[in-house]
Write an enzyme that holds these catalytic residues in place. Structure first.
Site, PDB file in Angstrom:
ATOM      1  N   CYS A 114     -10.700  16.497 -43.873  1.00  0.00           N
ATOM      2  CA  CYS A 114     -10.549  17.843 -43.306  1.00  0.00           C
ATOM      3  C   CYS A 114     -10.677  18.932 -44.362  1.00  0.00           C
ATOM      4  O   CYS A 114     -10.989  20.078 -44.043  1.00  0.00           O
ATOM      5  CB  CYS A 114      -9.215  17.951 -42.581  1.00  0.00           C
ATOM      6  SG  CYS A 114      -9.106  16.749 -41.247  1.00  0.00           S
ATOM      7  N   HIS A 258      -8.384  25.298 -41.119  1.00  0.00           N
ATOM      8  CA  HIS A 258      -8.943  24.070 -40.545  1.00  0.00           C
ATOM      9  C   HIS A 258      -8.264  23.865 -39.189  1.00  0.00           C
ATOM     10  O   HIS A 258      -7.046  23.995 -39.067  1.00  0.00           O
ATOM     11  CB  HIS A 258      -8.649  22.897 -41.479  1.00  0.00           C
ATOM     12  CG  HIS A 258      -8.742  21.572 -40.808  1.00  0.00           C
ATOM     13  ND1 HIS A 258      -9.866  21.186 -40.118  1.00  0.00           N
ATOM     14  CD2 HIS A 258      -7.849  20.551 -40.685  1.00  0.00           C
ATOM     15  CE1 HIS A 258      -9.657  19.977 -39.598  1.00  0.00           C
ATOM     16  NE2 HIS A 258      -8.440  19.574 -39.930  1.00  0.00           N
ATOM     17  N   ASN A 288     -10.256  18.772 -33.103  1.00  0.00           N
ATOM     18  CA  ASN A 288     -10.275  18.729 -34.565  1.00  0.00           C
ATOM     19  C   ASN A 288     -11.539  17.994 -35.018  1.00  0.00           C
ATOM     20  O   ASN A 288     -11.645  16.779 -34.841  1.00  0.00           O
ATOM     21  CB  ASN A 288      -9.008  18.017 -35.053  1.00  0.00           C
ATOM     22  CG  ASN A 288      -8.934  17.863 -36.559  1.00  0.00           C
ATOM     23  OD1 ASN A 288      -9.948  17.885 -37.247  1.00  0.00           O
ATOM     24  ND2 ASN A 288      -7.732  17.681 -37.075  1.00  0.00           N
TER      25      ASN A 288
HETATM   26  N1  COA Z   1      -0.183  11.796 -24.141  1.00  0.00           N
HETATM   27  C1  COA Z   1       1.048  11.618 -23.652  1.00  0.00           C
HETATM   28  N2  COA Z   1       2.069  11.189 -24.423  1.00  0.00           N
HETATM   29  C2  COA Z   1       1.809  10.922 -25.711  1.00  0.00           C
HETATM   30  C3  COA Z   1       0.536  11.086 -26.270  1.00  0.00           C
HETATM   31  C4  COA Z   1      -0.489  11.536 -25.426  1.00  0.00           C
HETATM   32  N3  COA Z   1      -1.741  11.733 -25.861  1.00  0.00           N
HETATM   33  N4  COA Z   1       0.588  10.739 -27.565  1.00  0.00           N
HETATM   34  C5  COA Z   1       1.851  10.376 -27.838  1.00  0.00           C
HETATM   35  N5  COA Z   1       2.595  10.478 -26.721  1.00  0.00           N
HETATM   36  C6  COA Z   1       4.007  10.187 -26.536  1.00  0.00           C
HETATM   37  C7  COA Z   1       4.533   9.176 -27.518  1.00  0.00           C
HETATM   38  O1  COA Z   1       4.265   7.857 -27.102  1.00  0.00           O
HETATM   39  C8  COA Z   1       6.008   9.478 -27.509  1.00  0.00           C
HETATM   40  O2  COA Z   1       6.584   8.908 -26.362  1.00  0.00           O
HETATM   41  P1  COA Z   1       8.095   8.311 -26.401  1.00  0.00           P
HETATM   42  O3  COA Z   1       8.967   9.470 -26.721  1.00  0.00           O
HETATM   43  O4  COA Z   1       8.252   7.760 -25.035  1.00  0.00           O
HETATM   44  O5  COA Z   1       8.073   7.267 -27.492  1.00  0.00           O
HETATM   45  C9  COA Z   1       6.058  10.983 -27.328  1.00  0.00           C
HETATM   46  O6  COA Z   1       4.773  11.355 -26.790  1.00  0.00           O
HETATM   47  C10 COA Z   1       6.289  11.735 -28.616  1.00  0.00           C
HETATM   48  O7  COA Z   1       5.440  11.172 -29.607  1.00  0.00           O
HETATM   49  P2  COA Z   1       5.341  11.760 -31.037  1.00  0.00           P
HETATM   50  O8  COA Z   1       4.302  11.018 -31.799  1.00  0.00           O
HETATM   51  O9  COA Z   1       6.705  11.872 -31.648  1.00  0.00           O
HETATM   52  O10 COA Z   1       4.809  13.210 -30.664  1.00  0.00           O
HETATM   53  P3  COA Z   1       4.684  14.460 -31.549  1.00  0.00           P
HETATM   54  O11 COA Z   1       5.462  15.542 -30.963  1.00  0.00           O
HETATM   55  O12 COA Z   1       4.882  14.142 -32.998  1.00  0.00           O
HETATM   56  O13 COA Z   1       3.159  14.795 -31.354  1.00  0.00           O
HETATM   57  C11 COA Z   1       1.128  14.748 -32.549  1.00  0.00           C
HETATM   58  C12 COA Z   1       2.163  13.913 -31.814  1.00  0.00           C
HETATM   59  C13 COA Z   1       0.046  13.796 -33.043  1.00  0.00           C
HETATM   60  C14 COA Z   1       0.517  15.741 -31.577  1.00  0.00           C
HETATM   61  C15 COA Z   1       1.827  15.468 -33.706  1.00  0.00           C
HETATM   62  O14 COA Z   1       2.522  14.544 -34.515  1.00  0.00           O
HETATM   63  C16 COA Z   1       0.906  16.249 -34.546  1.00  0.00           C
HETATM   64  O15 COA Z   1       0.413  17.264 -34.119  1.00  0.00           O
HETATM   65  N6  COA Z   1       0.662  15.817 -35.810  1.00  0.00           N
HETATM   66  C17 COA Z   1      -0.297  16.430 -36.651  1.00  0.00           C
HETATM   67  C18 COA Z   1      -1.647  15.901 -36.271  1.00  0.00           C
HETATM   68  C19 COA Z   1      -2.760  16.613 -36.951  1.00  0.00           C
HETATM   69  O16 COA Z   1      -2.767  17.793 -37.125  1.00  0.00           O
HETATM   70  N7  COA Z   1      -3.735  15.832 -37.356  1.00  0.00           N
HETATM   71  C20 COA Z   1      -4.889  16.339 -37.983  1.00  0.00           C
HETATM   72  C21 COA Z   1      -4.699  16.407 -39.426  1.00  0.00           C
HETATM   73  S1  COA Z   1      -6.121  16.996 -40.182  1.00  0.00           S
END
Ligand code: COA
Length: 331
Positions: A114, A258, A288
């Protein structure tokens, strides 16, 4: 010493629009969750047989060259940022060079995920500042959709990453405007927090049914770790660029982060107390796109007239590596 000026910008995104509702038909997810956690409404996924990593780069480059008003033959070097090349080797730089009819000039590939476009911009800037090259084509292109685990297990990543390409033409100028500075960082302690493990070279056999079965060819992301580091590093590297140029955050006319996640962009905007009109986001439509996200966003912002002569533009990125980077540009 010469300065590098961006004289043209272009982008290309595949025709294939994938909405959150489309995703909810193949994996256990829903529009509300995706919009709330990422800000993404739709993204583009490449069309096999139509789009390739290199030809998306070529299309973005052609738009940038046309907007720059130069002849393609004026380009004397290529820097191509991607972590999803068409071949394991050679890189996409030479493939795009061939498509553009620029055989003979140097073509360098950058693999900094990224942050790749800012790393690429920085390298091009150094070549121009030392007068080694005069006109450099810098491209970021990515096909992430073919590395996504489209089962329920991969849903936190597969809703985020997408495909596209963006390009910038840099040219040497004697003016004091252009790229003021670039700032590059990395911390390999976190290499496995966001990565694609295989096909790695340190195996007796790079491809096997067992490896495919294990899913190690898919993108793996620890979303929480990425989020926590991103919000800190983005702000740090923006402040570093401002301090280096003795400027204040209030001097920024447009921040183009980004497009990692809208929540990350909004968090940085709050930390820097920037009004909405000073932060450009288009993740809602494109997801992204890794190394392509900044040049696609810059190209769109420029096309919409949001970047004007004399403006101070700040680019900032964070991603796999971990790597993070910023650039300040006086347009
Ligand atoms: N749809 C529905 N539910 C989902 C899901 C989806 N696409 N993806 C994950 N979940 C669920 C999980 O299974 C979890 O369920 P549970 O509570 O029953 O176990 C719940 O949502 C929360 O999961 P979690 O991983 O803790 O969510 P989060 O709030 O951390 O969000 C991201 C996940 C990936 C959106 C978040 O961590 C994030 O934005 N991270 C940065 C990612 C990023 O910017 N990447 C690019 C870098 S360049």
């Amino acid at each position: 010493m010469k300065q590098s000026k961006i004289i043209g910008l272009g982008h290309y995104v595949p025709q294939n629009v994938v909405t959150n509702d489309d995703l909810s038909k193949i994996i256990d997810t829903n529009n509300e969750w995706i919009v709330e956690r990422t800000g993404i409404h739709e993204r583009r996924w490449f069309e096999p047989g139509v789009d390739t990593n290199a030809n998306m780069g070529t299309k973005a480059a052609q738009m940038a060259i046309e907007r720059a008003g130069i002849d393609v033959k004026e380009i004397d070097f290529i820097v191509f940022a991607t972590i999803t090349p068409d071949y394991f080797f050679p890189g996409s730089g030479v493939l795009m060079q061939r498509e553009l009819g620029l055989q003979g000039i140097g073509a360098l590939d950058i693999r900094n995920a990224c942050s790749g476009f800012i790393y690429a911009l920085s390298i091009a800037d150094q070549f121009i500042k030392t007068s080694m090259y005069k006109t450099i084509l810098v491209v970021g292109a990515e096909i992430q959709s073919s590395a996504l685990d489209k089962s329920d297990a991969g849903r936190s990543s597969s809703v985020i990453f997408a495909d596209g390409a963006g390009a910038a033409v840099l040219q040497a100028t004697d003016a004091q405007s252009g790229i003021l500075s670039t700032h590059l960082h990395a911390d390999g302690d976190f290499a496995e927090e966001l990565y694609v493990k295989d096909p790695g070279s340190s195996r007796t056999v790079r491809l096997s049914p067992e490896l495919i079965e294990s899913g190690s060819f898919n993108l793996h992301m620890n979303g929480n770790a990425v989020f926590k580091h991103a919000v800190v590093r983005f702000q740090e590297v923006i402040m570093e660029a401002l301090a280096h140029n003795k400027l204040d955050k209030s001097d920024i006319d447009l921040l183009i982060p980004h497009q990692a996640n809208l929540r990350i962009s909004s968090f940085i905007q709050q930390q820097l107390t920037l009004p909405d009109e000073k932060v450009f986001n288009n993740i809602m439509h494109y997801g992204n796109t890794t190394a392509a996200s900044i040049p696609i966003a810059m190209s769109e912002a420029w096309g919409k007239g949001l970047i004007k002569e004399g403006d101070l533009i700040c680019l900032a990125a964070f991603g796999s590596g971990f790597t993070w980077a910023s650039a300040l540009i006086r347009w």
